[in-house]
Every structure is written in structure tokens, then in C-alpha cells.
Design an enzyme around this catalytic site. Structure first.
Site, mmCIF file in Angstrom:
data_model
loop_
_atom_site.group_PDB
_atom_site.id
_atom_site.type_symbol
_atom_site.label_atom_id
_atom_site.label_comp_id
_atom_site.label_asym_id
_atom_site.label_seq_id
_atom_site.Cartn_x
_atom_site.Cartn_y
_atom_site.Cartn_z
ATOM 1 N N TYR A 209 10.551 18.117 44.682
ATOM 2 C CA TYR A 209 10.664 18.444 46.104
ATOM 3 C C TYR A 209 9.592 17.757 46.948
ATOM 4 C CZ TYR A 209 14.190 22.013 45.213
ATOM 5 O OH TYR A 209 15.347 22.664 44.869
ATOM 6 N N ARG B 66 1.372 20.043 52.326
ATOM 7 C CA ARG B 66 1.353 21.215 53.218
ATOM 8 C C ARG B 66 2.677 21.324 53.964
ATOM 9 N NH1 ARG B 66 -3.819 20.672 56.900
ATOM 10 N NH2 ARG B 66 -4.261 22.889 56.574
ATOM 11 N N LYS C 96 -6.088 24.631 50.354
ATOM 12 C CA LYS C 96 -4.648 24.808 50.137
ATOM 13 C C LYS C 96 -4.349 26.202 49.584
ATOM 14 C CE LYS C 96 -0.293 24.278 49.409
ATOM 15 N NZ LYS C 96 0.323 23.235 48.600
ATOM 16 N N CYS D 71 5.079 27.914 45.764
ATOM 17 C CA CYS D 71 3.663 28.057 46.100
ATOM 18 C C CYS D 71 3.175 29.494 46.247
ATOM 19 C CB CYS D 71 3.368 27.288 47.393
ATOM 20 S SG CYS D 71 3.579 25.499 47.243
#
Length: 418
Positions: free
Chosen positions: A10, A152, A204, A258
Site C-alpha cells: 500500500y 504519513r 510517527k 498502523c
């Protein structure tokens, strides 16, 4: 300059396309031969707006080549690693990353820049730099350079956000950060902030942990709303009129690659336990089971035995507008109810292998469960859909339905007012 992108998922495939579109010669590498075959045919194996058009363009120009052969990576000046970093229990599994680093060590030359985009625990980039030093006999900051540039972006908006979002780049050495900044500036129009590698890793993970903790708070508000007979969405909307309040949106759970994982990555190297983050994870992980409880309550009200019920689940992706089912709460919900009901049917307009249409999946069903906030579900005429159902029950896990449709038993997460 030749760029190698390792991992064409992705993030990796769109990243490879962006660099190829910027004029670089790019080789994309993935160990999955079926993925390589599909990409070479000009069709992406993931759903993302514009991806097939952009892919065909860079393939036709010869700027992007994809391979599953390690030797094809030789001659690359830059290696960008975009492999998965899943969990094994609550602990990070860095085996994919270590395998990618060992692959790079086989083929890289002096002067190479190695960038890790994968989301990783603090301290990992430094460890990977040391691993490369041990494997090659070269020195980071002198003979090669290592940086961390965490992605991000949001599925469904990847190409736009790759360009316009700000970027955090952390170098093991200062020169590594500067080299990476120059590279990304070829297409990034947002601000680029330079720091050290460990700070970039933590940034992150902090971003996603912040979101996960705040969603957990919203979910706890939703659970309380059921006890007090309150519509939590109305309450949140009113609370958010306060200039210093911004409550997130509750729902059937938190998914994606995530958010369910990154809090554990953040804590993985910590020397003590941090309770708030773990408690928030547990709250979010219980939401599919809470939704299942709403379903069984509604079935009981309709005098339907769960063992005789046919359930139509709308949406398998973890969020609307994407085919990404990684850690999807919809899948967890299906797993929870599967052995208690007669049949579970699924429909997702973005996910292959589900029913062909909404109309077909609800025909003869006893209950509908909305598990994903796909835009297609927001304009459905539920009264019309209900005509083909055996019983009319709707469980809304995503606040798609603002007013309960006439003739239905309606339950929704946070809808304590119905």
C-alpha cells in the site's frame, strides 16, 4: 540516479510510482511473484484512486520496472524499504525488515542511501545501520547513509498526501538526513523537517498512538452513552463547540495497518509499563464484541434465535473508500458472531470475494450490520432495502444512519437514545 523500492504494498507501490513520475529510474522489488506479474500487466493489486493510470504511465515510459529477483537491484544508488512490520502477540516482528536489510547488503555499493519508510520501534534505524555495517564492513556516515522517513498517508488519499503532507526525516548521520531530504523534495511540496532517526521513529508512533488513545476515549464515551440513554454523536458535536475540545469519533473498532499496531511498537523498547496506552488499546479492541452484543440484543427483541439468524455485514475494510482489510474490526466482528448465527453474509464494494451487490446480500436476511463507513452506504434507502429482508434489524457501527428507518429495530454504537 537509480532507486530501488523494496516492498510493493500500500505504501511501496505508490512511492515507487511517485519517484518514477519525478524522472528517476525506479526498480520495484517484491518477493510475491503474483504481485510482480500483476503490476507488470499495468494493473495494481491494491485499490487506490488514480493508481492504475499512474502505473501504466510510468511503465510505458520505462521509468518503473518491477522484479522478484534480488540481482536486479544491483546498480541502485538509493534503497527505500517499505516492508511490513507486524506484531507477534504484542511484540514487533522485524523479520521482514531484517530480511530487506540483508537483501540491500548483498547488492549495495559505496555511497548508497538506505531509507526505511516502514513504521518501526524507536532505536530500530540505528540497529539496522549497525547490521548493515556488520554485513558489509562499511561505515554509516562515511561509506553509506541510513535514514528513516516514515510514511504519513491515508489510504484513499495516498497520492495527494505524498505530495502535500509534511514529511519527517531522521538520519543516523546528518548527511543521511540531508541526502534523503533532497531526494523527497523531487515531489514533496509540503514542509520537510529534519531530525535524528530515533526522534523520527518516535514522532510517527506518537501520531498514531495519540489518535488511538483519543478514539478509545470517544469509544468509552459511547459506552457510557448507552447507560445514560444519550446519543453520543450529538453530545460530541455539542462538546466540540468548546474551543479547546476536539473529541474523536467512536465506532465498531480501530483497524488498518498502523493504529492497532503502533502503540505496541512505541512501548516495545520501553523500560517500564505505560498503562494509559495499553488500556486504550483494550478499549478499542473490545468494540467489535460490544457491537456483537447489540446484535444479539436486537435479535432477542425480535424473538429470533441467533442460531436461526442470517446476518448481512456491510463492509469488511477497516475504513471507508478503501479495500484495506488489515486488522479490520469488521473481520473481528464476523469472527465473533460466526459460530453463533446460522449464516454470515458479507458485502463490500471495494473488497473482492464478497457478495455482488447490497441488494443480494440483504435478501432474506434478518439483520444488517454496518461495519465500514463506505460512501456508498450513506445514500442507501433503508426502507426500500428492508422490503427483501426476512426481519428488519439494523446495527450501525459507523453512525451512517442519523434517523432510524421506519419499521426497523435499530441499534447503533453510542446511540443510547434508541
Amino acid at each position: 540516479m537509480r532507486i530501488a523500492v523494496l516492498g510493493l504494498g500500500y505504501i511501496g507501490l505508490p512511492t515507487a510510482i511517485m519517484f518514477a513520475s519525478s524522472g528517476y529510474d525506479v526498480v520495484g522489488y517484491d518477493i510475491r511473484s503474483e504481485v510482480i506479474k500483476k503490476i507488470n500487466s499495468g494493473v495494481a493489486h491494491i485499490i487506490e484512486p488514480e493508481i492504475d493510470r499512474r502505473l501504466k504511465e510510468v511503465l510505458s515510459l520505462g521509468k518503473l520496472k518491477v522484479t522478484d529477483r534480488v540481482e536486479d537491484l544491483k546498480g541502485s544508488n538509493v534503497f527505500i524499504i517499505c516492508v511490513q512490520t507486524p506484531l507477534s502477540g504484542d511484540d514487533p516482528d522485524l523479520s521482514y525488515l531484517e530480511r530487506a536489510i540483508r537483501t540491500v547488503a548483498e547488492v549495495m555499493d559505496r555511497g548508497a542511501l538506505v531509507i526505511i519508510e516502514s513504521t518501526i520501534p524507536p532505536g530500530t534505524t540505528e540497529k539496522m545501520a549497525r547490521l548493515l555495517e556488520n554485513l558489509t564492513g562499511l561505515r554509516e556516515g562515511v561509506d553509506f547513509y541510513v535514514a528513516h522517513a516514515p510514511e504519513r498517508v491515508m489510504p484513499g488519499r495516498i497520492f495527494k498526501e505524498l505530495v502535500y503532507n509534511s514529511r519527517i526525516i531522521g538520519g543516523v548521520s546528518e548527511k543521511a538526513a540531508n541526502l534523503a531530504e533532497k531526494l523527497y523534495r523531487s515531489f514533496v511540496k509540503g514542509r520537510i523537517f529534519l531530525t535524528n532517526a530515533t526522534t523520527a521513529e518516535m514522532v510517527k508512533l506518537m501520531e498514531n498512538t495519540f489518535r488511538d488513545v483519543n478514539i478509545a476515549l470517544a469509544n468509552e464515551f459511547a459506552l457510557l452513552a448507552h447507560q445514560y440513554g444519550v446519543n453520543v454523536y450529538e453530545a460530541i458535536e455539542l462538546a466540540n463547540t468548546h474551543p479547546r475540545v476536539k473529541i474523536h469519533t467512536p465506532g465498531i473498532g480501530v483497524g488498518g495497518h498502523c493504529l492497532p499496531k503502533d502503540p505496541y511498537l512505541l512501548l516495545s523498547n520501553a523500560k517500564e509499563d505505560f498503562g494509559l496506552i495499553r488500556i486504550a488499546r483494550r478499549i478499542n479492541e473490545r468494540m467489535p464484541a460490544f457491537a456483537a452484543g447489540l446484535l444479539f440484543e436486537a435479535l432477542e427483541k425480535a424473538n429470533i434465535k441467533p442460531s436461526e439468524a442470517i446476518i448481512a455485514v456491510l463492509g469488511l475494510a477497516y475504513k471507508g473508500g478503501t479495500d484495506d482489510t488489515r486488522n479490520s474490526p469488521a473481520l473481528k466482528f464476523v469472527e465473533i458472531i460466526r459460530n453463533s448465527v446460522k449464516e454470515v453474509r458479507t458485502y463490500d464494494p471495494y473488497v473482492r470475494g464478497t457478495h455482488d451487490s447490497l441488494e443480494k446480500v440483504v435478501e432474506g436476511a434478518d439483520a444488517i450490520v454496518i461495519a465500514t463507513d463506505h460512501p456508498e452506504f450513506k445514500s442507501v434507502n433503508w426502507e426500500s432495502i428492508g422490503k427483501s429482508m426476512r426481519h428488519k434489524i439494523i446495527i450501525d457501527g459507523r453512525n451512517i444512519i442519523k434517523e432510524p428507518p421506519v419499521g426497523f429495530i435499530f441499534r447503533g454504537i453510542g446511540r443510547g437514545d434508541v
